[in-house]
Each structure stands twice: as C-alpha cells, then as structure tokens.
Design an enzyme around this catalytic site. Structure first.
Site, PDB file in Angstrom:
ATOM      1  N   TYR A 170       0.745  -0.894   0.044  1.00 35.44           N
ATOM      2  CA  TYR A 170       0.171  -0.282   0.161  1.00 35.44           C
ATOM      3  C   TYR A 170       0.822   1.814  -0.007  1.00 35.44           C
ATOM      4  O   TYR A 170       1.553   1.926   0.682  1.00 35.44           O
ATOM      5  CB  TYR A 170      -0.963   0.393   1.344  1.00 35.44           C
ATOM      6  CG  TYR A 170      -2.519   1.037   0.861  1.00 35.44           C
ATOM      7  CD1 TYR A 170      -3.407  -0.013   0.374  1.00 35.44           C
ATOM      8  CD2 TYR A 170      -2.020   2.408   1.681  1.00 35.44           C
ATOM      9  CE1 TYR A 170      -4.189   1.292   0.492  1.00 35.44           C
ATOM     10  CE2 TYR A 170      -2.886   2.710   1.648  1.00 35.44           C
ATOM     11  CZ  TYR A 170      -4.335   3.105   0.460  1.00 35.44           C
ATOM     12  OH  TYR A 170      -5.713   4.128   0.339  1.00 35.44           O
ATOM     13  N   TYR A 229      -5.109   5.009  -8.271  1.00 34.18           N
ATOM     14  CA  TYR A 229      -5.198   4.608  -6.591  1.00 34.18           C
ATOM     15  C   TYR A 229      -6.158   4.790  -6.631  1.00 34.18           C
ATOM     16  O   TYR A 229      -7.322   5.420  -6.659  1.00 34.18           O
ATOM     17  CB  TYR A 229      -5.559   6.331  -6.156  1.00 34.18           C
ATOM     18  CG  TYR A 229      -4.919   6.858  -4.629  1.00 34.18           C
ATOM     19  CD1 TYR A 229      -4.686   5.991  -3.612  1.00 34.18           C
ATOM     20  CD2 TYR A 229      -6.300   8.229  -4.425  1.00 34.18           C
ATOM     21  CE1 TYR A 229      -5.060   5.962  -2.045  1.00 34.18           C
ATOM     22  CE2 TYR A 229      -6.994   7.599  -2.895  1.00 34.18           C
ATOM     23  CZ  TYR A 229      -6.057   6.980  -1.729  1.00 34.18           C
ATOM     24  OH  TYR A 229      -6.530   7.186  -1.199  1.00 34.18           O
TER      25      TYR A 229
END
Ligand SMILES: [Zn+2]
Lengths: 143, 386
Positions: free
Chosen positions: B287, B337
């Site tokens: 992440y 994203y």
C-alpha cells in the site's frame, strides 16, 4: 470589535473535551486520567482509551508546562482556512516533560522552519484567539 | 482465522478507465470494472451472489451496482473504509462462502477521486472536528491532510532509523519506472529522475508531490470464490494462502504513539497462516498512499531489518529484477489510486503470469504479498499464490 476575526478553526467543545478547553481558556493545562490503570488520556474521551474504564477524572498542571518536540511536519500548503497567511506552518507533537506518555499536537510559533528539530525544548503558551477562547501553543526555549 | 489456506481464490479482476475527469458517475465506473472482472473470470453476472464495496460516502451502493448488472444477489454490503478494506472485505467474502451463505462475491471500489470529492480537501473544518476522533485537537492546528498526518510518522521514523529523503525518492523512482512499462498507468510517459525528485519542493515535509498518491477517477473490481468453484472459471485462479487484519491505535487520527504501526502486529500472524516466510515472497503489492508508508511496511513485514530499509530500496530491490519487485504497475504513486485495490489487481495478474514475454512480468513468480494501510492504525494483508 477590538480583535481581527479569527479565520482558523476554533476548537469545538463537547461533553468529553470541555474540561480541557475550559482550562485552556483560563491558560491552564488539564489532562484526563484513568483512576484504574493510571493512564493519562489525550485526547480525552468518554472512558479510558487504554482499558475502557469509566473511572476517569481531571488533573490540572497549571501554566508552567514544558515539553520536547517528539516529531513534526512543515506544512507548505494551507489545508484549512486561515493557514494561508501563516505558511510554512510547523505542526508538531510535543512530549510533556511532566507526563511523557502524553504528546500534544500543536504549532510551534516563533520558530523558523529550518530550526525545528526532534528533541527541541518548548514551552506551552496560550494564544487568545477570540474574546473568550485561547489555544495552547508552543514556543522554543533555550536548551 | 481458521485454516482457509488455498481454499479460496481470486478469479476475476477488472478496472474502468482512469482519468482526472471521468465525466461520469462512480456507478458507471463501478459497472465498467465489474463487467471487466466478470468477463475476466468467464462468469455470468448472475453467478455473483454477493456484492460488497467500501467507500467514504463518495460512491454508489452495492445494491445499485447489482441492479444495473441485472443481478439480484443474496447479499449486499457497503462499508466505510479506505486502505486495508480490500483485504478486510475479501476476508468477509471468504467467511460468507465458508459458511455456505454465498458462492461468489464481487468486491469493488469506485470513486471520482479527482473530479469528485477529494481525500482531505474541501471539507468544512467544523464538520471535520466532530467527524474525526479527537478532531478538535487536530484541526485548530491546521492538520487536515493525510500528508501532514503521515509526515509526522515519517519524520520520527527517519530520525530514528537514518532513512533520508533520497530513500523516499528510490521508492518513487521504482514505481515511476514500472509505470513507464504500463501503458494504462496514469503517469506512463512521465519518468522521474532523482535529480527532479530532490528538486521538487515539499508540500508537507518530508513529502513532495511525487511522494503522494494520485487521486483519480477510477473503478476497480475483484471476484472471490472457493477453490472448487474456481475450476469452472476461465481465468487462472490466484489462491489466498493466508490473511491477517488488525487495528491498533486508539484514535483514528490523533496518533500518540507514532513508533508503532498496525502492520507491526499483522506480519507474524500473516506468515504463520500462509505457511511461508518473507524470503519466499517474490512479488509485492505494498500500500503506497505515500512513499514512506512503503518503507515502514517493508520493515514491518520483515523484508529488511529496521534501519536497513533505506539501503534495501536504494539497491533497486523494489524494481522488476530486484529482490522484491513491488507495485509493478506503478502503484498508487504512478498508476492510479483506488485505496489499494489497483495494487491487488496487479499482483493477481503478475501471479497469473499474464505479462509473460514482456518487460513487465516478474519472471516465474509464484508467491506474492498484498498489504493494506488505512493509516498506521489499521492494517490488513494477504499472501497469494498461483
Ligand atoms: Zn484505564
């Protein structure tokens, strides 16, 4: 009107944080403490965030409060109203000398962004932001 | 979690177009992603009997998505969430399939992240004070952006470990390099050099614009089913070897102890559940809402000892050809994203060897890790295999 209108967010009082902000308005530091596990809870809440106990109380630390800078960021953009006139802004966590388990988020005033560093000693001051409200802040002090 | 090792699989992945101005709604983007994932799996929409999504009040509901797929599923679920929610919902899907309630679950994240509501911007400060736990201790000091919240962690961690700005740069350069190999990456055609990186002014120290994820308009979808049912799918299943999830810090945004992160507590259980060690992992989806978050997780998940993470990335180990090729489509820093789901999609494609014969494929990779980070307070991670 004697003061310019304050554009930045004013801390909102609620039932859980009122004692902290009421003390701040009197230029005093108050911290919530759990009577069962002896932990200071900051931010304060409806019960202890460590053990869940409802047995919490308030302790006062007066107006001579010192700390060291635990970490910081230098903010070059205003993400909230009012900060556009105040860039760069130093946002820091100050680790209290008297209660090292508590770190208070703040701005460091009277400090060039090139001078801020972890471990820097600071002292709490209270900025009068409206006629009846004051905001705890920090300024550097000599080592 | 009980022993679910290798008994569940991701069988479909898909995404919408990504842009800064979709000109359409999150529902349209979600439908594009869902249809792509269903086609990828070789299923009919009516095979989906569970639909789940996470959002920050910026998306369509699972009910709406199911409606316009022409499906009447047994189960719909919408949660508020960001990073780690992909992993948490996959965990939920597995549990519901394990219980016999469902067979095949579609999980999606869709948002107009650039043209619609943006993370950390355009909110009323008084609303934020009450919406965030401890908000009145944060907003009066001007801290309203994740770059400021995570920057506080990064400064402390860098101070303790000796990680420097150029180490953050190596994370960015590695992912930008991957984006140059991925024609669908938003920053394809925009390579980054260390000189440019270091010359870019900070937004919130220690982060400049390159350290920060791309907020885009995009929808992503993933389909989870049992290993048994996966045999009927067109795609090559990617099996879930193990998962672990954890919340640590008491406050969602007022982080007092910034030396610990939730990922520190997830790693051990994750490897135990999956029956592998960090050195067995050949490809990673870490992440990357900010570059530094990758460094801290590499430490937490055992890929480099504390204090040596900077050297690990400077040696090029995150790049394709390195020890741990990471975010091989460009990641959230350079591809797109969607709060983590695009990285999960990429690792599925890597483990299927979908790019075989190109410079994008991590050669012969068999085992991968996918991590989520919802802030330092919540972590979720899974280990996958082909
Ligand atoms: Zn307690």
């Amino acid at each position: 009107m004697t003061t310019m209108t304050y554009q930045k967010p004013v801390p909102l009082k609620d039932q859980d944080n009122k004692a902290y902000w009421d003390a701040a308005d009197e230029h005093q530091l108050a911290l919530q403490k759990c009577k069962d596990c002896n932990t200071y809870a900051h931010p304060p809440g409806p019960s202890c965030s460590k053990c869940g106990s409802k047995n919490v109380s308030w302790e006062h630390f007066g107006d001579e409060v010192t700390a060291t800078i635990y970490s910081y960021v230098i903010s070059y953009r205003p993400f909230l109203p009012g900060f556009q006139d105040d860039l760069p802004t130093i946002i820091a966590l100050a680790k209290l000398d008297q209660v090292p388990e508590v770190k208070i988020m703040c701005n460091v005033l009277n400090c060039d962004e090139k001078d801020i560093r972890i471990g820097m000693p600071v002292q709490m001051i209270w900025e009068n932001i409206t006629e009846d409200r004051a905001l705890p802040q920090w300024i550097p002090i000599e080592d | 979690m009980g022993n679910i090792s290798n008994r569940y699989a991701i069988v479909g992945v898909g995404e919408s177009e990504r842009s800064r101005k979709s000109g359409t709604t999150p529902l349209h983007l979600a439908l594009d992603a869902a249809r792509a994932a269903i086609e990828d799996a070789g299923l009919n929409a009516t095979d989906i009997d569970g639909v789940m999504n996470y959002n920050t009040n910026d998306s369509c509901t699972s009910h709406e998505l199911a409606t316009y797929l022409g499906v009447r599923p047994k189960y719909v679920k919408d949660i508020q969430g960001g990073g780690s929610s992909t992993e948490m919902l996959i965990g939920d899907a597995i549990s519901l399939i394990e219980s016999g309630m469902l067979n095949t679950v579609l999980i999606y994240r869709s948002m107009n992240g650039a043209s619609g509501q943006r993370v950390g911007r355009g909110y009323d400060p008084d609303m934020l004070q009450t919406a965030l736990s401890g908000g009145s201790f944060i907003m009066p000091y001007g801290s309203a952006s994740p770059s400021q919240w995570f920057g506080m962690y990064a400064t402390r961690h860098m101070h303790e470990t000796g990680i420097r700005k150029e180490h953050l740069g190596h994370v960015c350069l590695s992912f930008y390099d991957h984006a140059q190999r991925n024609p669908n990456a938003f920053l394809h055609g925009k390579p980054l050099t260390m000189e440019d990186y270091l010359a870019t002014p900070d937004i919130s120290s220690p982060f400049n614009i390159h350290d920060s994820c791309l907020e885009l308009d995009e929808g992503n979808a993933i389909i989870v089913t049992s290993a048994e049912r996966a045999k009927d799918c067109k795609s090559k299943p990617v099996y879930i070897m193990g998962m672990s999830l954890r919340q640590t810090h008491p406050h969602v945004h007022y982080w007092n102890d910034i030396d610990q992160v939730a990922a520190d507590y997830v790693g051990e259980e994750l490897y135990q559940n999956a029956g592998v060690k960090p050195e067995d992992v050949q490809v990673a989806a870490i992440y990357d809402c900010f570059s530094w978050v990758v460094l801290r997780q590499l430490e937490a998940y055992g890929f480099a000892p504390r204090g040596e993470v900077g050297d690990f990335v400077a040696e090029g180990n995150l790049r394709i050809g390195g020890k741990l090729p990471t975010n091989t489509a460009g990641g959230m820093l350079a591809e797109g994203y969607t709060h983590g789901m695009n990285n999960a999609i990429e690792i599925v494609r890597q483990l299927r060897h979908e790019y075989k014969g190109t410079d994008r494929q991590v050669e012969d990779c068999e085992i991968g890790i996918c991590t989520g980070w919802s802030g330092p307070d919540i972590a979720g991670a899974m280990i996958l295999r082909n």
